[in-house]
Scaffold this motif. Structure first.
Motif, PDB file in Angstrom:
ATOM      1  N   UNK A   1      19.072  63.277  44.390  1.00  0.00           N
ATOM      2  CA  UNK A   1      20.036  64.169  45.036  1.00  0.00           C
ATOM      3  C   UNK A   1      21.457  63.765  44.654  1.00  0.00           C
ATOM      4  N   UNK A   2      22.366  64.719  44.759  1.00  0.00           N
ATOM      5  CA  UNK A   2      23.798  64.479  44.591  1.00  0.00           C
ATOM      6  C   UNK A   2      24.522  65.273  45.665  1.00  0.00           C
ATOM      7  N   UNK A   3      25.408  64.586  46.429  1.00  0.00           N
ATOM      8  CA  UNK A   3      26.072  65.239  47.551  1.00  0.00           C
ATOM      9  C   UNK A   3      27.542  64.856  47.590  1.00  0.00           C
ATOM     10  N   UNK A   4      28.328  65.689  48.244  1.00  0.00           N
ATOM     11  CA  UNK A   4      29.721  65.391  48.556  1.00  0.00           C
ATOM     12  C   UNK A   4      29.828  65.179  50.058  1.00  0.00           C
ATOM     13  N   UNK A   5      30.387  64.014  50.464  1.00  0.00           N
ATOM     14  CA  UNK A   5      30.476  63.683  51.880  1.00  0.00           C
ATOM     15  C   UNK A   5      31.905  63.297  52.246  1.00  0.00           C
ATOM     16  N   UNK A   6      32.290  63.505  53.506  1.00  0.00           N
ATOM     17  CA  UNK A   6      33.591  62.996  53.958  1.00  0.00           C
ATOM     18  C   UNK A   6      33.603  61.469  53.884  1.00  0.00           C
ATOM     19  N   UNK A   7      34.749  60.862  53.668  1.00  0.00           N
ATOM     20  CA  UNK A   7      34.808  59.403  53.545  1.00  0.00           C
ATOM     21  C   UNK A   7      34.236  58.664  54.745  1.00  0.00           C
TER      22      UNK A   7
ATOM     23  N   UNK B   1      22.779  61.147  56.245  1.00  0.00           N
ATOM     24  CA  UNK B   1      23.257  62.301  55.484  1.00  0.00           C
ATOM     25  C   UNK B   1      22.457  62.483  54.196  1.00  0.00           C
ATOM     26  N   UNK B   2      22.115  61.393  53.543  1.00  0.00           N
ATOM     27  CA  UNK B   2      21.336  61.480  52.307  1.00  0.00           C
ATOM     28  C   UNK B   2      19.909  61.969  52.592  1.00  0.00           C
ATOM     29  N   UNK B   3      19.314  61.479  53.672  1.00  0.00           N
ATOM     30  CA  UNK B   3      17.993  61.967  54.052  1.00  0.00           C
ATOM     31  C   UNK B   3      18.033  63.471  54.338  1.00  0.00           C
ATOM     32  N   UNK B   4      19.055  63.887  55.079  1.00  0.00           N
ATOM     33  CA  UNK B   4      19.192  65.304  55.428  1.00  0.00           C
ATOM     34  C   UNK B   4      19.354  66.152  54.162  1.00  0.00           C
ATOM     35  N   UNK B   5      20.158  65.677  53.214  1.00  0.00           N
ATOM     36  CA  UNK B   5      20.366  66.423  51.975  1.00  0.00           C
ATOM     37  C   UNK B   5      19.071  66.548  51.180  1.00  0.00           C
ATOM     38  N   UNK B   6      18.192  65.553  51.324  1.00  0.00           N
ATOM     39  CA  UNK B   6      16.911  65.588  50.613  1.00  0.00           C
ATOM     40  C   UNK B   6      15.861  66.388  51.379  1.00  0.00           C
ATOM     41  N   UNK B   7      16.210  66.804  52.600  1.00  0.00           N
ATOM     42  CA  UNK B   7      15.291  67.607  53.384  1.00  0.00           C
ATOM     43  C   UNK B   7      14.343  66.807  54.243  1.00  0.00           C
ATOM     44  N   UNK B   8      14.746  65.576  54.621  1.00  0.00           N
ATOM     45  CA  UNK B   8      13.862  64.715  55.401  1.00  0.00           C
ATOM     46  C   UNK B   8      14.548  64.251  56.679  1.00  0.00           C
ATOM     47  N   UNK B   9      13.730  63.792  57.607  1.00  0.00           N
ATOM     48  CA  UNK B   9      14.198  63.173  58.835  1.00  0.00           C
ATOM     49  C   UNK B   9      14.004  61.660  58.722  1.00  0.00           C
ATOM     50  N   UNK B  10      14.765  60.852  59.513  1.00  0.00           N
ATOM     51  CA  UNK B  10      14.547  59.404  59.497  1.00  0.00           C
ATOM     52  C   UNK B  10      13.077  59.065  59.739  1.00  0.00           C
ATOM     53  N   UNK B  11      12.550  58.183  58.893  1.00  0.00           N
ATOM     54  CA  UNK B  11      11.160  57.780  59.005  1.00  0.00           C
ATOM     55  C   UNK B  11      10.243  58.498  58.034  1.00  0.00           C
ATOM     56  N   UNK B  12      10.700  59.637  57.484  1.00  0.00           N
ATOM     57  CA  UNK B  12       9.860  60.384  56.547  1.00  0.00           C
ATOM     58  C   UNK B  12       9.923  59.811  55.131  1.00  0.00           C
ATOM     59  N   UNK B  13      11.037  59.162  54.795  1.00  0.00           N
ATOM     60  CA  UNK B  13      11.195  58.571  53.462  1.00  0.00           C
ATOM     61  C   UNK B  13      11.096  57.058  53.576  1.00  0.00           C
TER      62      UNK B  13
ATOM     63  N   UNK C   1      25.348  59.883  44.304  1.00  0.00           N
ATOM     64  CA  UNK C   1      24.056  60.180  43.685  1.00  0.00           C
ATOM     65  C   UNK C   1      23.060  59.150  44.194  1.00  0.00           C
ATOM     66  N   UNK C   2      21.881  59.608  44.565  1.00  0.00           N
ATOM     67  CA  UNK C   2      20.904  58.692  45.150  1.00  0.00           C
ATOM     68  C   UNK C   2      19.490  59.161  44.856  1.00  0.00           C
ATOM     69  N   UNK C   3      18.567  58.216  44.933  1.00  0.00           N
ATOM     70  CA  UNK C   3      17.132  58.512  44.883  1.00  0.00           C
ATOM     71  C   UNK C   3      16.555  58.279  46.278  1.00  0.00           C
ATOM     72  N   UNK C   4      15.875  59.274  46.799  1.00  0.00           N
ATOM     73  CA  UNK C   4      15.170  59.132  48.064  1.00  0.00           C
ATOM     74  C   UNK C   4      13.688  58.951  47.737  1.00  0.00           C
ATOM     75  N   UNK C   5      13.173  57.768  48.040  1.00  0.00           N
ATOM     76  CA  UNK C   5      11.797  57.427  47.672  1.00  0.00           C
ATOM     77  C   UNK C   5      10.845  57.797  48.814  1.00  0.00           C
ATOM     78  N   UNK C   6       9.818  58.538  48.454  1.00  0.00           N
ATOM     79  CA  UNK C   6       8.808  58.936  49.429  1.00  0.00           C
ATOM     80  C   UNK C   6       7.673  57.920  49.500  1.00  0.00           C
TER      81      UNK C   6
END
Length: 524
Positions: free
Chosen positions: A7-13, A25-37, A59-64
């Motif tokens: 994923x790649x996102x723009x976030x407030x500082x 925020x990164x989990x949300x951008x990837x479409x997941x809730x805490x604990x799902x990834x 830029x980040x990798x969300x590992x399932x």
């Protein structure tokens, strides 16, 4: 089988720099809730200040599934080379020299590192004497000593030299030796002058623990040169040290080495460089201009990069910012009594009230007196201006200075501003230090920069002289493929001092390349 979502996102500082908020925020951008990834791996972070409000691009990798063990890269191991059949003599313990030593160890070669200066801890006493008592130790200062000029600097790790080596490899080695893992993520990483000494000491310990040698207070005074073959060096104590090859990584200020090479008939060449001043602004002024907000919040101290093409008597010369230090300090970087040189550095937090940057003009070969001084022409020009700066400012480490608005109007400043430069400042006309031609080029540059950054060209800023050690004014030539000197067998010119690097990372990569080249020739 590993499963991840990129994923790649723009976030407030305030979200991007808060670990927990960023994670959510990164989990949300990837479409997941805490604990799902299973794991979130941050790969890149940069600031986008083009809009009305600055944002942070991630830029980040969300590992399932659980990520691989080497997700952050390999861990480096150094074998015991104390009894190795081959050895390499490395002159200089800056980033080029230290990384050459570590790479030599990986290749099964014993490194012998000789450094004219002191170890980082002992070196601090001489820096204190330089700042407080104006005492310049020729072998122990901001340029000479363990880690080289980079040890007491901002520790910038950004480089455009992507074709010279593996940048991530260099960064991972630094992290393994104590640097913050954030340097693997930030677009413009830095370590900070308060943390660099510990990293440098750890690099040295790795060399010694693997059976290599690191010798301090060991200045090279002569070459063991036999029929165009360099077999080693002679030190100030009279000791002769021989090895299968010599990597010369002495840094851009080892003028006595250039003199030695020239005296012994080793081919060297004059090289373009840049020369100018340090400009110091209130950091809040730069923050406001770059972020368009009075309170930068969790954003890092703002920086800038500027360039302008100037004209002077029919000659076009670039003027540009160099080694910009947000939230930093100006420091005395002279390497001999009777000269004044300034440089910049920042602590890891970059929390000083001041921002400073070199603003320098390109010096081409036609600007030098090649007819009189030959390959040492640029070096002589540096010395002339540095010595004039010292004489005009009172023959101590007080630095000549002028408020920027006054400099643009070509009038002396009746009083100067508060400064981060510890030895102190003296008001002068900088034209008297720099000469009319160089001063005029800088004026053109500053006027253009004032159009690019609101409030930049102001009397709330001041210029401090002189910034003259931007790069080596001499190049020690080498073969493009073998990295060996074209005339001297066994000599491998390396790093900034030889004219092949321009910072910590590029110097480190060049050190590794020279070690690899030396190993290849030794085998063949």
């Amino acid at each position: 089988m590993f499963d991840k979502k990129e994923i790649e996102v723009l976030l407030p500082p305030e979200v991007a720099y808060d670990e927990f908020a960023r994670y959510r925020a990164l989990l949300h951008a990837a479409g997941f809730q805490p604990g799902q990834a299973d794991f979130v791996h941050l790969k890149r972070r940069s600031i986008d200040a083009r809009g009305r409000q600055p944002l942070v691009r991630l830029r980040a990798d969300v590992w399932l599934t659980p990520p691989p063990r080497d997700i952050f890269g390999p861990w480096f191991h150094y074998p015991d080379v104390s009894q190795a059949r081959r050895s390499v003599l490395i002159v200089g313990a800056g980033p080029a020299g230290l990384f050459a030593a570590l790479r030599a160890i990986e290749l099964g070669i014993k490194p012998i590192v000789v450094e004219r200066g002191k170890d980082v801890r002992t070196r601090r006493r001489d820096l204190a004497a330089l700042n407080k008592e104006h005492i310049v130790h020729p072998d122990s200062n901001y340029c000479f000593g363990e880690g080289g000029a980079g040890t007491y600097s901002d520790g910038k790790l950004y480089t455009r030299s992507t074709k010279r080596g593996d940048i991530q490899r260099i960064l991972r080695i630094l992290v393994q030796h104590g640097a913050t893992p954030e340097i693997l993520v930030d677009a413009h990483p830095h370590i900070g002058t308060n943390k660099l000494p510990l990293v440098v000491a750890a690099l040295r310990d790795s060399v010694r623990q693997a059976g290599g040698e690191v010798r301090f207070d060991t200045r090279v005074t002569d070459l063991l040169l036999e029929q165009q073959h360099l077999r080693g060096v002679v030190t100030a104590s009279g000791e002769a040290i021989e090895a299968d090859g010599v990597i010369l990584a002495t840094g851009h200020s080892a003028r006595d080495i250039y003199e030695l090479l020239h005296r012994r008939g080793v081919l060297i060449e004059a090289k373009p460089f840049a020369l100018g001043v340090r400009v110091e602004h209130p950091q809040a002024l730069i923050d406001q201009a770059q972020y368009r907000r009075a309170d930068r919040g969790q954003l890092p101290a703002a920086s800038y990069s500027l360039v302008h093409q100037t004209q002077w008597k029919g000659k076009q010369r670039g003027v540009f910012s160099f080694c910009m230090c947000p939230g930093g300090f100006i420091v005395p970087a002279a390497t001999a009594p009777g000269e004044v040189v300034v440089n910049g550095m920042s602590p890891s937090r970059r929390d000083s009230r001041f921002a400073n940057s070199g603003i320098v003009a390109a010096i081409e070969l036609e600007d030098m007196d090649l007819a009189q001084h030959g390959p040492l022409a640029g070096l002589r020009l540096q010395q002339e201006i540095e010595q004039r700066a010292c004489a005009i400012a009172g023959n101590t480490q007080l630095a000549p200075a002028q408020r920027l608005g006054d400099f643009l109007k070509n009038k002396i400043s009746p009083e100067l501003l508060e400064t981060s430069y510890q030895p102190g400042l003296v008001p002068v006309r900088m034209d008297d230090v720099l000469g009319a031609g160089l001063a005029e080029r800088l004026r053109q540059g500053f006027r253009d920069f004032g159009k690019k950054i609101p409030g930049y060209a102001t009397n709330a800023a001041q210029i401090v002289g002189v910034e003259s050690r931007t790069s080596a004014p001499v190049r020690i030539p080498r073969d493009r493929d073998t990295l060996q000197h074209p005339k001297i067998k066994g000599l491998f010119p390396c790093g900034e001092g030889a004219g092949y690097a321009g910072g910590i990372v590029s110097a480190a990569m060049d050190g590794e390349r020279c070690a690899e080249a030396m190993a290849t020739l030794a085998i063949s």
